[in-house]
Motif scaffolding. Structure first.
Motif, PDB file in Angstrom:
ATOM      1  N   GLU A   1       0.821  -1.201   0.000  1.00  0.00           N
ATOM      2  CA  GLU A   1       0.000   0.000   0.000  1.00  0.00           C
ATOM      3  C   GLU A   1       0.855   1.251   0.000  1.00  0.00           C
ATOM      4  OE1 GLU A   1      -3.937   0.596   2.309  1.00  0.00           O
ATOM      5  OE2 GLU A   1      -2.370   1.412   3.592  1.00  0.00           O
ATOM      6  N   SER A   2       1.879   1.274   0.840  1.00  0.00           N
ATOM      7  CA  SER A   2       2.730   2.458   0.915  1.00  0.00           C
ATOM      8  C   SER A   2       3.507   2.664  -0.374  1.00  0.00           C
ATOM      9  CB  SER A   2       3.692   2.339   2.104  1.00  0.00           C
ATOM     10  OG  SER A   2       4.532   1.200   1.952  1.00  0.00           O
ATOM     11  N   GLY A   3       3.986   1.576  -0.992  1.00  0.00           N
ATOM     12  CA  GLY A   3       4.725   1.703  -2.244  1.00  0.00           C
ATOM     13  C   GLY A   3       3.849   2.135  -3.397  1.00  0.00           C
TER      14      GLY A   3
ATOM     15  N   ALA B   1      -8.450  -0.212  -4.817  1.00  0.00           N
ATOM     16  CA  ALA B   1      -9.326  -0.057  -3.648  1.00  0.00           C
ATOM     17  C   ALA B   1      -8.742  -0.774  -2.443  1.00  0.00           C
ATOM     18  CB  ALA B   1     -10.715  -0.601  -3.963  1.00  0.00           C
ATOM     19  N   LEU B   2      -8.140  -1.933  -2.656  1.00  0.00           N
ATOM     20  CA  LEU B   2      -7.557  -2.708  -1.565  1.00  0.00           C
ATOM     21  C   LEU B   2      -6.229  -2.124  -1.093  1.00  0.00           C
ATOM     22  CD1 LEU B   2      -8.296  -6.320  -2.862  1.00  0.00           C
ATOM     23  CD2 LEU B   2      -9.701  -4.862  -1.390  1.00  0.00           C
ATOM     24  N   LEU B   3      -5.586  -1.341  -1.965  1.00  0.00           N
ATOM     25  CA  LEU B   3      -4.308  -0.729  -1.599  1.00  0.00           C
ATOM     26  C   LEU B   3      -4.465   0.709  -1.112  1.00  0.00           C
ATOM     27  CD1 LEU B   3      -1.936  -2.063  -4.421  1.00  0.00           C
ATOM     28  CD2 LEU B   3      -2.239  -2.919  -2.098  1.00  0.00           C
ATOM     29  N   GLY B   4      -5.702   1.126  -0.894  1.00  0.00           N
ATOM     30  CA  GLY B   4      -5.929   2.429  -0.279  1.00  0.00           C
ATOM     31  C   GLY B   4      -5.682   3.625  -1.163  1.00  0.00           C
ATOM     32  N   VAL B   5      -5.743   3.444  -2.479  1.00  0.00           N
ATOM     33  CA  VAL B   5      -5.561   4.582  -3.389  1.00  0.00           C
ATOM     34  C   VAL B   5      -6.726   5.552  -3.228  1.00  0.00           C
ATOM     35  CG1 VAL B   5      -5.451   5.261  -5.824  1.00  0.00           C
ATOM     36  CG2 VAL B   5      -4.260   3.212  -5.043  1.00  0.00           C
ATOM     37  N   LYS B   6      -6.427   6.824  -3.171  1.00  0.00           N
ATOM     38  CA  LYS B   6      -7.472   7.830  -3.022  1.00  0.00           C
ATOM     39  C   LYS B   6      -8.353   7.853  -4.266  1.00  0.00           C
ATOM     40  CE  LYS B   6      -4.822  10.841   0.061  1.00  0.00           C
ATOM     41  NZ  LYS B   6      -4.218  12.173   0.245  1.00  0.00           N
ATOM     42  N   ILE B   7      -9.626   8.099  -4.054  1.00  0.00           N
ATOM     43  CA  ILE B   7     -10.576   8.036  -5.164  1.00  0.00           C
ATOM     44  C   ILE B   7     -10.277   9.095  -6.222  1.00  0.00           C
ATOM     45  CG2 ILE B   7     -12.282   9.573  -4.080  1.00  0.00           C
ATOM     46  CD1 ILE B   7     -14.433   7.665  -5.286  1.00  0.00           C
TER      47      ILE B   7
END
Length: 268
Positions: free
Chosen positions: A152-154, A182-188
């Motif tokens: 997620e951070s990468g 979506a699972l890696l927390g990317v902003k919409i």
């Protein structure tokens, strides 16, 4: 006593950070998974109803005059209907995106067809993104732990560039590229922007094919859906993907150059 009281806020902060929020941890699993269940049910209904068999080049050829008349007589309704069908097909991950894109060019021409397809495809992608983010994000993080946090951070650091590359080069299925961010927390915001920019070139290619579909039908031919993999078309798309990755390369070079003086020997 003073040291003990000074540690209390730190402990409280740590407990607050690591404890699950009521909104995410308090709901039963079935209440979290209902968006995914609805999409899967819709997919099953579409398959069982024979939607994939109905939507074909034969259908377009046999009904092309009806479609032309419908678009000319009902311009607003035809656009809304087409975009709704396209968005739902993307949300249900039906493998008919190329065919619908060509149909968009056939019905509305190159420029309007491209605009309608990009908007509808992005809308459908956002539906999948939101469903996966609501239903699966907390579950994946609870199961995968540190592994998915590192991913997620990468990914989040260069989310827009990565998304544009994944959208530009059709290596991975469209539905998978809707799900993973979506699972890696990317902003919409990054998800929408990367999707819009990334799908424009491929959309334009297929819509252009659709614009000349009538001539192909008159010759008794059907379009080649693999045209996008031809070197004359794929090469400039890969070039755009390389340009999208330049900010990532620049960040890495800058980070390495900033680290270099720290590793240099110190003169005594």
């Amino acid at each position: 006593m003073a040291s003990k009281s000074s540690m209390t806020p730190d402990l409280a902060d740590k407990d607050t950070k690591h404890s699950p929020s009521p909104a995410s941890g308090g709901k039963p699993l079935w209440r979290k998974l209902w968006p995914i269940a609805i999409l899967l049910a819709g997919l099953a209904i579409a398959w069982s109803a024979g939607v994939l068999d109905f939507l074909s080049f034969d259908t377009l050829r046999d009904n092309r005059l009806i479609l032309r008349d419908f678009v000319s007589n009902n311009p607003a309704v035809s656009v809304i209907t087409f975009m709704a069908i396209y968005a739902v097909s993307v949300a249900l991950s039906l493998p008919i995106g190329s065919l619908l894109t060509i149909a968009g060019g056939f019905m509305f021409g190159v420029w309007l067809g491209t605009a309608y397809v990009v908007i509808a495809a992005t809308l459908g992608a956002v539906i999948v993104y939101l469903a996966a983010r609501y239903a699966l994000y907390d579950l994946m993080h609870a199961k995968a732990g540190n592994a998915i946090r590192r991913m997620e951070s990468g990914f989040a650091e260069n989310a827009l560039s990565y998304l544009m590359v994944l959208r530009l080069i059709p290596i991975f299925p469209f539905w998978l590229v809707n799900l993973v961010p979506a699972l890696l927390g990317v902003k919409i915001r990054s998800f929408i922007l990367g999707t819009v920019i990334g799908i424009i070139p491929g959309t334009f290619v297929y819509v252009s094919i659709g614009d000349g579909l009538g001539a192909l039908f008159d010759q008794g031919k059907t379009p080649d859906l693999g045209v996008i993999f031809e070197p004359r078309i794929l090469t400039p798309i890969i070039g755009l993907a390389v340009l999208a990755m330049l900010p990532v390369a620049y960040k890495k070079l800058r980070k390495n150059s900033n680290k270099a003086p720290l590793d240099a020997p110190i003169d005594e």
